[in-house]
Scaffold this motif. Structure first.
Motif, PDB file in Angstrom:
ATOM      1  N   THR A 306      46.313  61.091  24.613  1.00 46.00           N
ATOM      2  CA  THR A 306      45.270  60.258  24.013  1.00 46.00           C
ATOM      3  C   THR A 306      43.946  60.522  24.709  1.00 46.00           C
ATOM      4  O   THR A 306      43.844  60.386  25.928  1.00 46.00           O
ATOM      5  N   TYR A 307      42.945  60.884  23.922  1.00 47.32           N
ATOM      6  CA  TYR A 307      41.602  61.142  24.439  1.00 47.32           C
ATOM      7  C   TYR A 307      40.664  60.173  23.723  1.00 47.32           C
ATOM      8  O   TYR A 307      40.312  60.385  22.557  1.00 47.32           O
ATOM      9  N   ARG A 308      40.266  59.120  24.408  1.00 47.88           N
ATOM     10  CA  ARG A 308      39.534  58.075  23.709  1.00 47.88           C
ATOM     11  C   ARG A 308      38.513  57.402  24.616  1.00 47.88           C
ATOM     12  O   ARG A 308      38.489  57.608  25.832  1.00 47.88           O
ATOM     13  N   LEU A 309      37.683  56.582  23.974  1.00 52.97           N
ATOM     14  CA  LEU A 309      36.714  55.759  24.685  1.00 52.97           C
ATOM     15  C   LEU A 309      37.191  54.314  24.696  1.00 52.97           C
ATOM     16  O   LEU A 309      38.008  53.904  23.863  1.00 52.97           O
ATOM     17  N   ASN A 310      36.640  53.559  25.624  1.00 48.55           N
ATOM     18  CA  ASN A 310      36.983  52.148  25.708  1.00 48.55           C
ATOM     19  C   ASN A 310      35.729  51.341  26.027  1.00 48.55           C
ATOM     20  O   ASN A 310      34.726  51.876  26.518  1.00 48.55           O
ATOM     21  N   ASN A 311      35.821  50.057  25.749  1.00 50.95           N
ATOM     22  CA  ASN A 311      34.743  49.110  26.014  1.00 50.95           C
ATOM     23  C   ASN A 311      35.390  47.777  26.362  1.00 50.95           C
ATOM     24  O   ASN A 311      36.386  47.392  25.751  1.00 50.95           O
ATOM     25  N   ASP A 312      34.840  47.079  27.341  1.00 49.15           N
ATOM     26  CA  ASP A 312      35.516  45.904  27.900  1.00 49.15           C
ATOM     27  C   ASP A 312      34.998  44.577  27.365  1.00 49.15           C
ATOM     28  O   ASP A 312      35.291  43.530  27.947  1.00 49.15           O
ATOM     29  N   TYR A 313      34.245  44.576  26.273  1.00 45.20           N
ATOM     30  CA  TYR A 313      33.683  43.311  25.793  1.00 45.20           C
ATOM     31  C   TYR A 313      34.776  42.296  25.474  1.00 45.20           C
ATOM     32  O   TYR A 313      34.705  41.134  25.893  1.00 45.20           O
ATOM     33  N   SER A 314      35.800  42.710  24.726  1.00 39.83           N
ATOM     34  CA  SER A 314      36.850  41.761  24.339  1.00 39.83           C
ATOM     35  C   SER A 314      37.637  41.281  25.553  1.00 39.83           C
ATOM     36  O   SER A 314      38.041  40.112  25.620  1.00 39.83           O
ATOM     37  N   LEU A 315      37.856  42.165  26.545  1.00 41.35           N
ATOM     38  CA  LEU A 315      38.552  41.747  27.765  1.00 41.35           C
ATOM     39  C   LEU A 315      37.734  40.720  28.532  1.00 41.35           C
ATOM     40  O   LEU A 315      38.277  39.742  29.065  1.00 41.35           O
ATOM     41  N   ASN A 316      36.426  40.921  28.591  1.00 40.55           N
ATOM     42  CA  ASN A 316      35.568  39.954  29.273  1.00 40.55           C
ATOM     43  C   ASN A 316      35.578  38.608  28.564  1.00 40.55           C
ATOM     44  O   ASN A 316      35.513  37.552  29.206  1.00 40.55           O
ATOM     45  N   GLN A 317      35.666  38.632  27.228  1.00 41.98           N
ATOM     46  CA  GLN A 317      35.731  37.376  26.482  1.00 41.98           C
ATOM     47  C   GLN A 317      37.031  36.638  26.773  1.00 41.98           C
ATOM     48  O   GLN A 317      37.047  35.413  26.895  1.00 41.98           O
ATOM     49  N   GLN A 318      38.131  37.385  26.898  1.00 44.33           N
ATOM     50  CA  GLN A 318      39.408  36.751  27.226  1.00 44.33           C
ATOM     51  C   GLN A 318      39.386  36.160  28.629  1.00 44.33           C
ATOM     52  O   GLN A 318      39.902  35.063  28.860  1.00 44.33           O
ATOM     53  N   ASP A 319      38.768  36.871  29.579  1.00 45.22           N
ATOM     54  CA  ASP A 319      38.662  36.343  30.943  1.00 45.22           C
ATOM     55  C   ASP A 319      37.858  35.051  30.961  1.00 45.22           C
ATOM     56  O   ASP A 319      38.161  34.116  31.713  1.00 45.22           O
ATOM     57  N   LYS A 320      36.823  34.978  30.114  1.00 42.09           N
ATOM     58  CA  LYS A 320      35.988  33.781  30.071  1.00 42.09           C
ATOM     59  C   LYS A 320      36.781  32.587  29.541  1.00 42.09           C
ATOM     60  O   LYS A 320      36.604  31.454  29.997  1.00 42.09           O
ATOM     61  N   GLU A 321      37.688  32.847  28.574  1.00 47.13           N
ATOM     62  CA  GLU A 321      38.483  31.758  28.010  1.00 47.13           C
ATOM     63  C   GLU A 321      39.443  31.174  29.036  1.00 47.13           C
ATOM     64  O   GLU A 321      39.739  29.982  29.025  1.00 47.13           O
ATOM     65  N   PHE A 322      39.947  32.039  29.924  1.00 50.02           N
ATOM     66  CA  PHE A 322      40.876  31.558  30.934  1.00 50.02           C
ATOM     67  C   PHE A 322      40.149  31.035  32.174  1.00 50.02           C
ATOM     68  O   PHE A 322      40.723  30.394  32.995  1.00 50.02           O
TER      69      PHE A 322
END
Length: 322
Positions: A306-322
């Motif tokens: 797998t050769y891909r890009l990633n972005n952490d916006y959704s992960l940061n939103q989940q961290d904020k919820e917890f």
């Protein structure tokens, strides 16, 4: 991805004739892989100029876009160029190319490595040197244009992200205000997974492709309103969601360099791949709460091809919820 230590801001770049075809299924804005590829080319340019730096991540804020298309009803057609005649004197074939004019701000995470920028003057000189190098490159296939006559010329600058949380928040707020008005593309694979669960409740045989296609189109539905029928566009999730390519997945084993005939580069290992797609969302910069919300980075997994890009916006939103 951890918060960056240093950011280089290249504001309000005018890009002419960038590639509007981001994948074999999507169009309208260049793929983020094109901008990451540009940052890799910029690293090589910097190395040739004696600057030992790298750019691990990049963010893009779009301020203006003008797709080179002709619209007739619900259909759009790309503006195509008339190519010169070929060597026999006959009319050359038309190659369909999608083009778009853009006004962008680029946010590059900078790893200074051995560079030591002690004062503001050195930082400004470094930022301007990198900006001058970008002007020699293709940005998503487009050409960097100078500022229009009479318009303000925007200069690049460096941000040294502070370790103190409160100061870092102030730096982020100031940056996001400077990037307005505009929109940045973030990854929302979490919404794709949520939509798949909803689709599977309606149809147990639904898969990710069904969910992706459902999110990628305008779904018109009719509802009974007293004695009449009202047509609406069903929106399962709020926000400006778009289908986007995020990389490639292997279709074959990794061949040794020169093993595949007619490959473009006979000195590099070769592999057949197919495109990977996900869902993205356009967000105004003032909604970001961390610097890495709008940064994209390489997240290859060689063991799975797998050769891909990633972005952490959704992960940061989940961290904020917890």
């Amino acid at each position: 991805m951890t918060e960056p230590n240093t950011l280089l801001i290249l504001p309000r770049l005018r890009i002419q004739n960038a590639n509007a075809i981001s994948g074999n299924l999507t169009w309208g804005f260049p793929a983020m892989t094109a901008f990451v590829g540009m940052s890799h080319a910029l690293e090589r340019k910097c190395a040739a100029a004696g600057l030992k730096v790298s750019f691990p991540a990049i963010g893009v804020v779009c301020h203006h876009h003008e797709a080179q298309v002709t619209q007739g009803g619900y259909q759009r057609s790309f503006h195509l160029t008339r190519n010169p005649v070929d060597k026999t004197g006959k009319t050359a074939a038309i190659v369909e190319e999608g083009r778009i004019h853009l006004e962008l701000s680029l946010i590059l995470e900078v790893d200074l490595q051995d560079e030591r920028l002690s004062g503001k003057a050195e930082q400004a000189a470094f930022a301007q040197q990198v900006a001058d190098l970008i002007a020699t490159l293709r940005v998503a296939g487009g050409t960097v244009q100078p500022a229009m006559p009479g318009q303000r010329e925007h200069h690049p600058w460096l941000i040294n992200v502070d370790e103190d949380v409160d100061i870092r928040k102030k730096q982020l707020r100031r940056l996001t205000r400077q990037l307005l008005p505009g929109f940045a593309l973030v990854l929302r694979s979490d919404l794709l997974q949520q939509h798949l669960e909803v689709k599977q409740q309606q149809d147990p045989d639904a898969d990710l492709l069904d969910a992706w296609l459902d999110l990628s189109r305008l779904n018109h539905e009719c509802r009974q309103v007293e004695d009449s029928v009202e047509w609406i566009i069903r929106r399962d999730h709020p926000g400006w969601l778009v289908p986007i390519p995020v990389g490639f997945a292997a279709l074959s084993e990794l061949y040794d360099a020169g093993q595949v005939e007619a490959a473009r580069d006979q000195t590099t290992p070769f592999r057949f791949v197919e495109g990977l797609y996900s869902i993205g969302q356009w967000l105004s910069p003032h909604r970001f709460e961390r610097f890495n919300d709008f940064l994209w980075y390489v997240d290859n997994r060689l063991d799975t091809g797998t050769y891909r890009l990633n972005n952490d916006y959704s992960l940061n939103q989940q961290d904020k919820e917890f």
